[in-house]
Design a protein around this motif. Sequence first.
Motif, PDB file in Angstrom:
ATOM      1  N   PHE A   1     -12.225  51.880  89.540  1.00 27.27           N
ATOM      2  CA  PHE A   1     -12.058  53.292  89.185  1.00 27.27           C
ATOM      3  C   PHE A   1     -13.222  54.091  89.735  1.00 27.27           C
ATOM      4  O   PHE A   1     -13.895  54.838  89.040  1.00 27.27           O
ATOM      5  N   ALA A   2     -13.467  53.904  91.043  1.00 26.66           N
ATOM      6  CA  ALA A   2     -14.637  54.547  91.643  1.00 26.66           C
ATOM      7  C   ALA A   2     -14.458  56.059  91.673  1.00 26.66           C
ATOM      8  O   ALA A   2     -13.343  56.572  91.806  1.00 26.66           O
ATOM      9  N   ASP A   3     -15.590  56.744  91.577  1.00 22.43           N
ATOM     10  CA  ASP A   3     -15.540  58.217  91.656  1.00 22.43           C
ATOM     11  C   ASP A   3     -15.041  58.616  93.025  1.00 22.43           C
ATOM     12  O   ASP A   3     -15.461  58.072  94.038  1.00 22.43           O
ATOM     13  N   GLY A   4     -14.183  59.598  93.040  1.00 19.62           N
ATOM     14  CA  GLY A   4     -13.683  60.079  94.324  1.00 19.62           C
ATOM     15  C   GLY A   4     -12.435  59.357  94.805  1.00 19.62           C
ATOM     16  O   GLY A   4     -11.774  59.823  95.718  1.00 19.62           O
ATOM     17  N   SER A   5     -12.092  58.239  94.143  1.00 16.91           N
ATOM     18  CA  SER A   5     -10.866  57.559  94.560  1.00 16.91           C
ATOM     19  C   SER A   5      -9.684  58.168  93.809  1.00 16.91           C
ATOM     20  O   SER A   5      -9.855  59.007  92.930  1.00 16.91           O
ATOM     21  N   SER A   6      -8.498  57.682  94.126  1.00 17.63           N
ATOM     22  CA  SER A   6      -7.324  58.225  93.439  1.00 17.63           C
ATOM     23  C   SER A   6      -7.259  57.723  92.012  1.00 17.63           C
ATOM     24  O   SER A   6      -6.498  58.217  91.200  1.00 17.63           O
ATOM     25  N   LEU A   7      -8.083  56.712  91.709  1.00 18.33           N
ATOM     26  CA  LEU A   7      -8.092  56.186  90.348  1.00 18.33           C
ATOM     27  C   LEU A   7      -9.338  56.635  89.602  1.00 18.33           C
ATOM     28  O   LEU A   7      -9.735  56.037  88.625  1.00 18.33           O
ATOM     29  N   ALA A   8      -9.982  57.676  90.093  1.00 21.83           N
ATOM     30  CA  ALA A   8     -11.209  58.131  89.426  1.00 21.83           C
ATOM     31  C   ALA A   8     -10.859  58.704  88.057  1.00 21.83           C
ATOM     32  O   ALA A   8      -9.765  59.224  87.844  1.00 21.83           O
ATOM     33  N   VAL A   9     -11.832  58.603  87.173  1.00 21.46           N
ATOM     34  CA  VAL A   9     -11.675  59.219  85.859  1.00 21.46           C
ATOM     35  C   VAL A   9     -11.581  60.733  86.052  1.00 21.46           C
ATOM     36  O   VAL A   9     -12.389  61.323  86.754  1.00 21.46           O
TER      37      VAL A   9
ATOM     38  N   GLU B   1     -24.304  47.498  82.892  1.00 26.68           N
ATOM     39  CA  GLU B   1     -25.508  47.440  83.712  1.00 26.68           C
ATOM     40  C   GLU B   1     -25.321  48.231  84.990  1.00 26.68           C
ATOM     41  O   GLU B   1     -26.200  48.977  85.420  1.00 26.68           O
ATOM     42  N   GLU B   2     -24.139  48.062  85.596  1.00 31.88           N
ATOM     43  CA  GLU B   2     -23.889  48.799  86.837  1.00 31.88           C
ATOM     44  C   GLU B   2     -23.860  50.295  86.607  1.00 31.88           C
ATOM     45  O   GLU B   2     -24.238  51.083  87.468  1.00 31.88           O
ATOM     46  N   LEU B   3     -23.390  50.706  85.442  1.00 32.40           N
ATOM     47  CA  LEU B   3     -23.306  52.141  85.187  1.00 32.40           C
ATOM     48  C   LEU B   3     -24.594  52.700  84.621  1.00 32.40           C
ATOM     49  O   LEU B   3     -24.695  53.895  84.386  1.00 32.40           O
ATOM     50  N   GLY B   4     -25.562  51.830  84.328  1.00 35.76           N
ATOM     51  CA  GLY B   4     -26.819  52.312  83.783  1.00 35.76           C
ATOM     52  C   GLY B   4     -26.728  52.635  82.309  1.00 35.76           C
ATOM     53  O   GLY B   4     -27.396  53.530  81.806  1.00 35.76           O
ATOM     54  N   VAL B   5     -25.865  51.900  81.603  1.00 33.76           N
ATOM     55  CA  VAL B   5     -25.699  52.147  80.170  1.00 33.76           C
ATOM     56  C   VAL B   5     -26.199  50.921  79.414  1.00 33.76           C
ATOM     57  O   VAL B   5     -25.965  49.795  79.815  1.00 33.76           O
ATOM     58  N   LYS B   6     -26.851  51.172  78.309  1.00 31.96           N
ATOM     59  CA  LYS B   6     -27.315  50.065  77.475  1.00 31.96           C
ATOM     60  C   LYS B   6     -26.242  49.749  76.446  1.00 31.96           C
ATOM     61  O   LYS B   6     -25.726  50.648  75.783  1.00 31.96           O
TER      62      LYS B   6
END
Lengths: 208, 564
Positions: B438-446, B347-352
Amino acid sequence: MTVFHFFNCAILTFGPHAVYYSATPLSEYDTIGTSVKAATVYLGTALVKELLKALIGFIDVAGLYFALTQLTHRNISQNHKFQAVGLGWAFADSVLHRLAPLWVRARGLEFTWEYILQGLEANANLVLTISLAALGSLMWLRKNKPRALVPIIYACAGILATMPSITSYLRRGLGWHLPKVVGFELFASLMMAFISWQLFSACQKPSA
Amino acid sequence: MAGSKGREGEMLESIYSVLALVFILVACVELGDAATVVDVYRLIQYDLAGVPFGSRLASLNHHAGSLPFAPGADLSRTVVIIPFREVNITFLRDYIMQRQPLGGLLLLLPQNISSESREEAEEGDRNNGKELIRSELAELEKLLVHVNIPYPVYFAFEDDKITAVLADVKTNDATGQPATATTGGYKLVVSTPEPKKLASPTITNIQGWLPGLKADGDVNQLPTIAIVASYDTFGAAPALSVGSDSNGSGVVALLEIARLFSLLYSNPKTRGRYNLLFGLTSGGPYNYNGTFKWLQSFDQRLRESIDYAICLNSIGSWDDELWIHVSKPPENAYIKQVFESFSSVAEELGVKIGLKHKKINVSNPRVAWEHEQFSKSRVTAVTLSELSVAPELLESTGGLSDSRHFVNGIAVSRSVKLVAESLARHIYGHQGKNIQIFADGSSLAVNPFYIQSWLDLMSQTPRVAPFLPKNDPFILALKKELADHTAEVNVQHEALDGIFTFYDLTKASLNIYQVASVTFDLLLLLVLGSYLIILFSFLVITTRGLDDLISLFRRPPSRKVKMA
């Protein structure tokens, strides 16, 4: 700046010669005269080499001369002698230059026109060689030729002798394709054959 | 004189023998002088429980022909070249089903699905065309893989040379006569030995173990979460089965998840209280045979410690909807937990995310999803996939239609984020809290570049299991990559189970010769014969006179005339 580059490359190319002369005892003993003489002799040698390269085709003529005059033949008439010599010459030429490529490549599945054209070239070559042998026999075996015809004979023989260089120039220099070159060879061979036949019969009249 | 003649004679003889030897040697030289040589890929040949499928022959030596077939033509010595856009599936199906004879089939695939092609997958109406190509390729593949074809079938990529050949063949055919030995044209030759059975193909499972943090004084085994993806493919042309989406996307996602969690687990402060088991299994298209063998190799403790397993299957070309497939009923507590954690992240990512339940039929040997093998071993498992329906046997296994252009890194990245966040929330107990690890822009980003480069690699490596030897460089590369991210890597080699038998020869070189017909040769012989006869007559006439020529053909005059 390109002049600068020229200068740099020139000193790389010619510098060592000057340096060698000045650094070693050669300059002390004033040996420049000998070097100049050697350079002149080199120019002469180079001239001779280039001349030979241009006239290498005339070894063919020398070979035909040898075959016509120096070998011992059975007692056959002049008429038949040149034909037999020309025939043998052309056959050997075809075998040497055309048999191997034919055997290796023409048996493959892939079809090209190349070997048909090569065969036509061999036909043209036969006619040319027989004409050359005819003119050769006229030049060296017949003693009483009409004066007016002699330069023509030599001119035609010259053309025939340089025919290989002409065809290679057409192929490489003018970029003609193989069919065009072969067509030219066939035409030229028929023309030269006609001319040599006329010359031969013209020379035959006095002795006939 | 006699001595020199003798020596001359010997020299001549030796020259002759040398010449003869040279000729013999030259005659033995292979005449491989085709104007065009093309790489071709053979249709797969396999037996399923003894029933033969695929193309049963490999070597080819026939004339080229094209569509449309001339009515009533005998095509048993013709190889038909069909470009992909002219393929009519129903016509082809009927032709094959009716067992019509054919010398061979050469299918030309569009260049833009080749792995050599560097076009990127673009948005817009290019997609419609690509989707159409993809579905048509899938249909063609489905047809060819499930029939028995008694002649060679090859795939090639369209390029200038072969297009020119095809155009020539079409103009020749348009004159009404199919090319045979007497009418010239093109000859297609593939010279290969007979295809042989592959003896005991191996499947290789690679597992990576990332241990969790055991608290001091804790004697119990830590619970384990397994993340699994099968990496091998199956398709109509094994040399082209790169399976970018099925299941290259799953493998790449698994590697990225392993990388992210190895970063977290490298620091004892952030190491979770769960062990993580990563499994790259083989034998996927064959009812997940490899997964079964892998599970058999587990010891009891490990199997019991697995809380649940997430299987990744085809997560590279979805837009906004993913499915979680389960075999346990959705009311099951574990399933509910897993699904809820996925849903909240989705839901948070906007995926069904949808849930699909498919019961396991124990009597049916068909295993459609990887999680079914886990369920059979009493381990809770789910499969995350963009496919909403369970694929049939040998369907969606990464064949011809599954090339680099049909998968995009963004979908894979979103899948990685979805799985990683859900796992992290479960491991670190953040259920219900809106924390993005795993937020975007963090060191743990995908890392999208990691995903792109592995997707590119997967798209260039055909991975049909029987043709992957034990120590194939690709398997070693996967092992090394997993070893970089996990503490312990194990490789398990097993033999593929009995009902499938495969045959070798997946790639060959096609020689295209332009041949002159027999008629041409006969005609040429006629022309040359008449030329030589005319030359002969001409020379006889000019040198010996016309009478001599005529006298060659006349019988000697009879005695009567002579005496008279």
